[in-house]
Design a protein around this motif. Structure first.
Motif, PDB file in Angstrom:
ATOM      1  N   ILE A 101       0.994  -1.304   0.151  1.00  0.00           N
ATOM      2  CA  ILE A 101      -0.010  -0.079  -0.108  1.00  0.00           C
ATOM      3  C   ILE A 101       0.891   1.321  -0.091  1.00  0.00           C
ATOM      4  O   ILE A 101       0.479   2.300  -0.598  1.00  0.00           O
ATOM      5  CB  ILE A 101      -1.022   0.077   1.215  1.00  0.00           C
ATOM      6  N   GLY A 102       2.023   1.233   0.671  1.00  0.00           N
ATOM      7  CA  GLY A 102       3.050   2.316   0.700  1.00  0.00           C
ATOM      8  C   GLY A 102       3.509   2.606  -0.543  1.00  0.00           C
ATOM      9  O   GLY A 102       3.561   3.925  -0.922  1.00  0.00           O
ATOM     10  N   ASN A 103       4.091   1.815  -1.273  1.00  0.00           N
ATOM     11  CA  ASN A 103       4.647   1.984  -2.674  1.00  0.00           C
ATOM     12  C   ASN A 103       3.441   2.312  -3.626  1.00  0.00           C
ATOM     13  O   ASN A 103       3.528   3.209  -4.250  1.00  0.00           O
ATOM     14  CB  ASN A 103       4.947   0.663  -3.003  1.00  0.00           C
ATOM     15  N   ALA A 104       2.370   2.024  -3.454  1.00  0.00           N
ATOM     16  CA  ALA A 104       1.009   2.382  -4.262  1.00  0.00           C
ATOM     17  C   ALA A 104       0.654   3.835  -3.939  1.00  0.00           C
ATOM     18  O   ALA A 104       0.436   4.670  -4.791  1.00  0.00           O
ATOM     19  CB  ALA A 104      -0.094   1.589  -4.027  1.00  0.00           C
ATOM     20  N   VAL A 105       0.735   4.304  -2.652  1.00  0.00           N
ATOM     21  CA  VAL A 105       0.433   5.557  -2.230  1.00  0.00           C
ATOM     22  C   VAL A 105       1.616   6.667  -2.762  1.00  0.00           C
ATOM     23  O   VAL A 105       1.192   7.478  -3.352  1.00  0.00           O
ATOM     24  CB  VAL A 105       0.600   5.714  -0.624  1.00  0.00           C
ATOM     25  N   THR A 106       2.674   6.207  -2.652  1.00  0.00           N
ATOM     26  CA  THR A 106       3.956   7.087  -3.303  1.00  0.00           C
ATOM     27  C   THR A 106       3.574   7.129  -4.942  1.00  0.00           C
ATOM     28  O   THR A 106       3.672   8.418  -5.147  1.00  0.00           O
ATOM     29  CB  THR A 106       5.108   6.528  -3.417  1.00  0.00           C
ATOM     30  N   SER A 107       3.137   6.308  -5.575  1.00  0.00           N
ATOM     31  CA  SER A 107       2.770   6.205  -6.939  1.00  0.00           C
ATOM     32  C   SER A 107       1.584   7.423  -7.227  1.00  0.00           C
ATOM     33  O   SER A 107       1.700   8.008  -8.014  1.00  0.00           O
ATOM     34  CB  SER A 107       2.383   5.029  -7.730  1.00  0.00           C
ATOM     35  N   VAL A 108       0.594   7.309  -6.200  1.00  0.00           N
ATOM     36  CA  VAL A 108      -0.612   8.147  -6.560  1.00  0.00           C
ATOM     37  C   VAL A 108      -0.141   9.604  -6.278  1.00  0.00           C
ATOM     38  O   VAL A 108      -0.463  10.533  -6.951  1.00  0.00           O
ATOM     39  CB  VAL A 108      -1.632   7.666  -5.361  1.00  0.00           C
ATOM     40  N   LEU A 109       0.764  10.039  -5.209  1.00  0.00           N
ATOM     41  CA  LEU A 109       1.182  11.132  -5.096  1.00  0.00           C
ATOM     42  C   LEU A 109       2.242  11.870  -5.897  1.00  0.00           C
ATOM     43  O   LEU A 109       2.280  13.067  -5.748  1.00  0.00           O
ATOM     44  CB  LEU A 109       1.615  11.244  -3.761  1.00  0.00           C
ATOM     45  N   VAL A 110       2.567  11.259  -6.875  1.00  0.00           N
ATOM     46  CA  VAL A 110       3.578  11.659  -7.992  1.00  0.00           C
ATOM     47  C   VAL A 110       2.990  11.482  -9.187  1.00  0.00           C
ATOM     48  O   VAL A 110       3.448  11.902 -10.324  1.00  0.00           O
ATOM     49  CB  VAL A 110       4.836  10.948  -8.143  1.00  0.00           C
ATOM     50  N   ASN A 111       1.610  11.215  -9.273  1.00  0.00           N
ATOM     51  CA  ASN A 111       0.969  10.946 -10.510  1.00  0.00           C
ATOM     52  C   ASN A 111       0.523  12.413 -10.934  1.00  0.00           C
ATOM     53  O   ASN A 111       0.067  13.057 -10.060  1.00  0.00           O
ATOM     54  CB  ASN A 111      -0.376  10.182 -10.441  1.00  0.00           C
ATOM     55  N   PRO A 112       0.538  12.649 -12.037  1.00  0.00           N
ATOM     56  CA  PRO A 112       0.282  14.126 -12.587  1.00  0.00           C
ATOM     57  C   PRO A 112      -1.234  14.461 -12.441  1.00  0.00           C
ATOM     58  O   PRO A 112      -1.707  15.553 -12.253  1.00  0.00           O
ATOM     59  CB  PRO A 112       0.293  14.052 -14.272  1.00  0.00           C
ATOM     60  N   GLU A 113      -2.220  13.328 -12.119  1.00  0.00           N
ATOM     61  CA  GLU A 113      -3.603  13.217 -11.997  1.00  0.00           C
ATOM     62  C   GLU A 113      -3.886  14.281 -10.617  1.00  0.00           C
ATOM     63  O   GLU A 113      -4.788  14.963 -10.447  1.00  0.00           O
ATOM     64  CB  GLU A 113      -4.385  12.215 -12.013  1.00  0.00           C
ATOM     65  N   PHE A 114      -2.751  13.904  -9.707  1.00  0.00           N
ATOM     66  CA  PHE A 114      -2.601  14.490  -8.232  1.00  0.00           C
ATOM     67  C   PHE A 114      -2.161  15.887  -8.110  1.00  0.00           C
ATOM     68  O   PHE A 114      -2.591  16.758  -7.726  1.00  0.00           O
ATOM     69  CB  PHE A 114      -2.262  13.499  -7.409  1.00  0.00           C
ATOM     70  N   LEU A 115      -0.822  15.883  -9.003  1.00  0.00           N
ATOM     71  CA  LEU A 115      -0.033  17.039  -8.839  1.00  0.00           C
ATOM     72  C   LEU A 115      -0.583  18.239  -9.540  1.00  0.00           C
ATOM     73  O   LEU A 115      -0.332  19.316  -9.390  1.00  0.00           O
ATOM     74  CB  LEU A 115       1.334  16.642  -9.297  1.00  0.00           C
ATOM     75  N   PHE A 116      -1.456  17.896 -10.561  1.00  0.00           N
ATOM     76  CA  PHE A 116      -1.931  18.853 -11.539  1.00  0.00           C
ATOM     77  C   PHE A 116      -3.262  18.969 -11.311  1.00  0.00           C
ATOM     78  O   PHE A 116      -4.327  17.946 -11.511  1.00  0.00           O
ATOM     79  CB  PHE A 116      -1.591  18.610 -12.960  1.00  0.00           C
ATOM     80  N   ARG A 117      -4.092  20.139 -11.721  1.00  0.00           N
ATOM     81  CA  ARG A 117      -5.325  20.454 -11.961  1.00  0.00           C
ATOM     82  C   ARG A 117      -5.499  20.635 -13.512  1.00  0.00           C
ATOM     83  O   ARG A 117      -4.914  21.425 -13.925  1.00  0.00           O
ATOM     84  CB  ARG A 117      -5.832  21.605 -11.187  1.00  0.00           C
ATOM     85  N   VAL A 118      -6.441  19.908 -13.994  1.00  0.00           N
ATOM     86  CA  VAL A 118      -6.418  19.629 -15.399  1.00  0.00           C
ATOM     87  C   VAL A 118      -7.710  20.023 -15.780  1.00  0.00           C
ATOM     88  O   VAL A 118      -8.976  19.757 -15.310  1.00  0.00           O
ATOM     89  CB  VAL A 118      -6.323  18.416 -15.826  1.00  0.00           C
ATOM     90  N   GLU A 119      -7.928  20.812 -16.853  1.00  0.00           N
ATOM     91  CA  GLU A 119      -9.214  21.323 -17.661  1.00  0.00           C
ATOM     92  C   GLU A 119      -8.924  21.562 -19.137  1.00  0.00           C
ATOM     93  O   GLU A 119      -8.123  22.262 -19.663  1.00  0.00           O
ATOM     94  CB  GLU A 119      -9.407  23.057 -16.917  1.00  0.00           C
ATOM     95  N   LEU A 120      -9.602  20.489 -19.567  1.00  0.00           N
ATOM     96  CA  LEU A 120      -9.557  20.242 -20.984  1.00  0.00           C
ATOM     97  C   LEU A 120     -10.836  20.761 -21.653  1.00  0.00           C
ATOM     98  O   LEU A 120     -11.846  20.912 -21.177  1.00  0.00           O
ATOM     99  CB  LEU A 120      -9.428  18.536 -21.224  1.00  0.00           C
ATOM    100  N   ASP A 121     -10.553  21.330 -22.760  1.00  0.00           N
ATOM    101  CA  ASP A 121     -11.663  21.507 -23.863  1.00  0.00           C
ATOM    102  C   ASP A 121     -12.486  20.272 -24.117  1.00  0.00           C
ATOM    103  O   ASP A 121     -12.073  19.409 -24.443  1.00  0.00           O
ATOM    104  CB  ASP A 121     -10.976  22.337 -25.110  1.00  0.00           C
ATOM    105  N   PRO A 122     -13.890  20.496 -24.102  1.00  0.00           N
ATOM    106  CA  PRO A 122     -14.746  19.426 -24.484  1.00  0.00           C
ATOM    107  C   PRO A 122     -14.466  19.198 -25.857  1.00  0.00           C
ATOM    108  O   PRO A 122     -14.058  19.966 -26.762  1.00  0.00           O
ATOM    109  CB  PRO A 122     -16.089  19.879 -24.228  1.00  0.00           C
ATOM    110  N   ALA A 123     -14.727  17.792 -26.365  1.00  0.00           N
ATOM    111  CA  ALA A 123     -14.776  17.245 -27.773  1.00  0.00           C
ATOM    112  C   ALA A 123     -15.760  18.417 -28.491  1.00  0.00           C
ATOM    113  O   ALA A 123     -16.927  18.484 -27.955  1.00  0.00           O
ATOM    114  CB  ALA A 123     -15.000  15.855 -27.732  1.00  0.00           C
ATOM    115  N   GLY A 124     -15.473  18.596 -29.601  1.00  0.00           N
ATOM    116  CA  GLY A 124     -16.263  19.505 -30.211  1.00  0.00           C
ATOM    117  C   GLY A 124     -16.438  20.843 -30.213  1.00  0.00           C
ATOM    118  O   GLY A 124     -17.066  21.746 -30.697  1.00  0.00           O
ATOM    119  N   ALA A 125     -15.360  21.555 -29.252  1.00  0.00           N
ATOM    120  CA  ALA A 125     -15.668  22.624 -28.715  1.00  0.00           C
ATOM    121  C   ALA A 125     -15.024  23.744 -30.122  1.00  0.00           C
ATOM    122  O   ALA A 125     -13.897  23.297 -30.346  1.00  0.00           O
ATOM    123  CB  ALA A 125     -14.767  23.266 -27.511  1.00  0.00           C
TER     124      ALA A 125
END
Length: 801
Positions: A432-456
């Protein structure tokens, strides 16, 4: 630009400073005739009359030939104002704040000025309503240091000090959540190291090596009196939260503060000093310290160490001295309150320098901690299949919170790969500790992402998703992740419903985590973070120490938070009949009857010199130099952060005013006359300096003074563009409150910058004006401004590329 229109205000006397009602304040601002509430009563100008007024009052300087300040208004199309919206919004700001036309030029009447402003605003607002332009936030925005710390707190129930783990963030538009689109390799390494350490602390049982941490007291801290958070009857020392990774034994050592010669400061004679080591405010060891007979005290504190058994999880670690009886010093002058500098104001008794914690020795893992309770949503039964099932549940729950969205099978499968890697080398916790580390360095956690919707479509405005809205709301009010309630509503698609969004915003404002607005937002808007760099000259200001520095900060943060919590008008930030004090700060301000280290709300007398923000030592000290006050810094601060009329930066070829170029004994007004006598400088300094002069009754560390040394009574006469002349801080407050819409607008602009993580642009002005129109009837209450931002187009929409 000159600052005055020679309109004299009737100011409040020093003996009585009643709070101005909004109605009275609005009537005082009739000189410009542009109160938001009065706009509907002003006749709308036609484009032809607008052009006529511009030609009469503006084009003289802003012509094609002169282009003063790089601006020509001679040929610009007035009838289609929306086509030149960026220019007209600048013109509106100059007209509203009274900074244009210059006072040396002919002035339009109040009615004409108000009509012109109203016509431009109405035209631009209508165009914005027909074609909204919400602006565009960055697609990727990294969590800054404060957001990262708060996110770890809410994700893992773990308090960390992100300042020790990550470098400071670059500031943009006054806030450190703007320029956060990058992630350099060096910064990524820091995030990886932080994730590994945090994972070990959260899990507890995975740490295999000794960890040593040092908790240090600032060198300029006076330790002669009680410290808040420590037991009564003690003096000096420190207390700090510390998370012990595992059950086990830890070495805790105390080192005393030394002077430049290496001797322990304050260790004199044969006096015996008692040192206590505390865990969760309870003594766990008591030591005595005495100056050795030979006088060499190099190792006098070597015995201040102990190995003790501690359970895993958060604890409060403290070190302090038992306070000895003392008598009142009988001196002709008031004794100094600061004692830390051996040359000028030496310590009277020894002081704590640092506490070092090393361990764990004989580790026994971690059983029950807040982090494990938060993380381990299940306990696996024996067997590999049961462990895999439980691990999936733990990681799916964690990732949903960390990534701020529903997680898919592939998401969990990616984290499970890290779990299996850790599990193969250790036990379930290691996986679990190794997986927690991977989550904390994942871009999905480190970054707030706002993408344009398809067809915008290209350059089209669209409504952001509920999940993006949830993140915007939580990082605005909490600088942290959405909680489960907010996230579940976003997943269900209900958060964007107006009633639900209003309810959630009010719930989050009532949550203790919204104190982020006082510590983080106000800390940057009001420049409280700069207090760490404030170090007045000890010869001129010998009573300044870190105790006072921290008291300055706490007074302003508590005051700001009280206005927010009590849902008062933001105008109360400028003028109030109360503040927050402890004994140290009260003695600095000369307010009697306040005893002890605890901060408490204090109702002020009618003749008190304290109250609103402009009277706080924090504001007054960060806008001063180490050796003197600075009317220029103070005036610029007020014009920029309060009045909404920021002066332009100085030309590159203008020399700095040297302190040694004029006689130091001259009043500050005469010392700064060099700038105002220079035509190149006078255009701005005739506006900036009078605002700062009104605060000259406060010295560089915020003390009140009626006289300026050998130069007689202090001259605090000043002025404000668009308001007129006045005297002192009372007059400045009255002048600012006579234009409540300007302060309300500036607070809204700052909040919007903080909320969006981008600078406020000209196309945001219609939304800001709408917020002010909606909040003016209830007096610009804090909650109304915040809710107005949450419901605004810039907050709920975004432009596509």
């Amino acid at each position: 630009m000159s600052h005055m229109r020679h309109l004299t205000l009737t100011t409040c006397s020093n003996a009585f400073r009643p709070r101005l009602s909004i109605a009275r304040a609005a009537t005082m601002g009739v000189a410009l005739g542009v109160s938001l509430g009065a706009q509907t009563a002003i006749a709308q100008s036609s484009s032809s009359s607008a052009r006529e007024m511009l030609d009469r009052y503006c084009v003289t300087c802003h012509s094609d030939r002169l282009e003063t300040a790089g601006l020509s208004l001679e040929q610009i199309d007035v009838a289609n104002a929306h086509e030149g919206a960026e220019i007209w919004e600048k013109v509106i700001r100059k007209l509203r704040t009274g900074t244009m036309p210059p006072s040396t030029r002919p002035q339009p009447s109040a009615a004409d000025r108000g009509a012109l402003v109203s016509w431009f605003e109405s035209s631009l607002d209508q165009a914005a309503a027909d074609s909204p332009n919400p602006g565009r936030t960055e697609t990727l925005r990294r969590l800054n240091r404060t957001e990262y710390q708060n996110a770890i707190r809410d994700l893992l129930a773990l308090d960390i000090d992100s300042r020790a783990l990550l470098p400071p963030d670059e500031s943009g538009y006054g806030f450190d959540n703007v320029n956060v689109g990058d992630l350099s390799p060096a910064l990524l390494d820091r995030y990886i190291s932080a994730a590994q350490k945090i994972s070990r602390l959260a899990i507890g049982s995975t740490q295999t090596s000794l960890q040593s941490d040092v908790i240090r007291v600032p060198a300029d801290t006076t330790q002669e009196d009680h410290v808040a958070g420590l037991p009564i009857g003690t003096r000096g020392g420190m207390t700090a939260p510390y998370t012990f990774a595992q059950d086990g034994e830890y070495d805790v050592s105390i080192r005393l503060a030394r002077n430049r010669t290496g001797n322990i400061g304050g260790l004199r004679g044969d006096a015996m000093h008692t040192v206590q080591l505390l865990l969760d405010r309870m003594p766990v060891a008591t030591f005595t310290v005495q100056r050795p007979e030979g006088g060499d005290d190099k190792f006098a504190d070597a015995h201040l160490a102990l190995r003790l058994a501690v359970t895993a999880g958060p604890h409060d670690v403290g070190a302090t001295f038992l306070k000895r009886a003392s008598s009142l010093m009988e001196t002709e002058r008031q004794p100094l309150l600061s004692h830390f500098n051996e040359q000028r104001h030496p310590r009277l008794t020894p002081a704590i320098y640092q506490v070092t914690i090393t361990g764990p020795y004989a580790p026994r893992g971690a059983t029950r901690t807040p982090s494990r309770d938060r993380l381990f949503v299940c306990t696996p039964a024996a067997g590999e299949a049961a462990e895999e099932t439980c691990a999936r549940e733990i990681l799916a729950t964690l990732m949903k919170r960390a990534y701020r969205r529903p997680v898919s099978g592939p998401d969990v499968a990616e984290a499970m790969a890290f779990y299996r890697e850790g599990r193969s080398a250790g036990d379930f916790d290691a996986g679990i500790g190794n997986a927690v580390t991977s989550v904390l360095v994942n871009p999905e956690f480190l970054f707030r992402v706002e993408l344009d919707p398809a067809g915008a479509g290209a350059a089209g405005a669209y409504q952001i998703t509920d999940l993006e809205l949830a993140s915007r709301l939580s990082f605005f009010l909490w600088s942290s992740l959405p909680d489960d309630e907010l996230l579940d509503l976003a997943i269900a698609g209900r958060l964007s419903q107006p009633d639900e969004l209003d309810r959630q915003a009010r719930r989050m404002l009532a949550d203790p985590r919204s104190d982020n607005l006082a510590s983080n937002f106000a800390g940057q808007w009001l420049m409280l973070r700069n207090l760490d760099a404030v170090s007045p000259n000890p010869r001129l200001y010998p009573d300044f120490d870190d105790n006072l520095r921290q008291a300055f900060r706490q007074e302003t943060e508590l005051f700001f938070d009280s206005v927010l919590r009590e849902d008062r008008s933001v105008l109360d930030l400028l003028q109030a009949d109360y503040t927050f004090l402890n004994e140290r700060l009260a003695r600095h301000y000369g307010i009697p009857g306040i005893h002890g280290s605890r901060f408490r709300r204090v109702e002020l007398d009618e003749d008190s010199k304290r109250g609103g923000l402009l009277r706080h030592g924090s504001i007054l000290s960060v806008t001063s130099y180490a050796t003197r006050t600075s009317p220029v810094l103070r005036g610029k601060w007020v014009l920029d952060n309060i009045y909404g009329a920021p002066p332009p930066p100085p030309p590159a070829n203008v020399p700095v005013l040297e302190d040694n170029s004029v006689r130091a004994g001259l009043p500050m007004r005469e010392r700064l006359s060099q700038h105002r006598n220079n035509p190149v400088c006078a255009s701005c300094h005739n506006t900036i300096d009078p605002v700062g002069f009104a605060l000259e009754n406060f010295d560089a560390v915020g003390r009140w003074r009626d006289h300026g040394g050998d130069v007689g009574a202090m001259d605090a006469s000043g002025g404000l563009p668009g308001v007129g002349e006045f005297v002192g801080v009372d007059g400045l407050e009255a002048g600012l409150l006579s234009r409540p819409e300007l302060f309300g607008s500036r607070v809204t602009e700052k909040l919007l910058t903080f909320a969006l993580g981008r600078g406020v642009e000209y196309y945001d002005a219609p939304a800001i004006r709408q917020i002010l129109r909606d909040t003016e009837p209830d007096g610009y209450r804090f909650s109304s401004l915040i809710l107005g931002i949450v419901k605004s187009i810039p907050f709920q929409m975004r432009n596509s590329t």
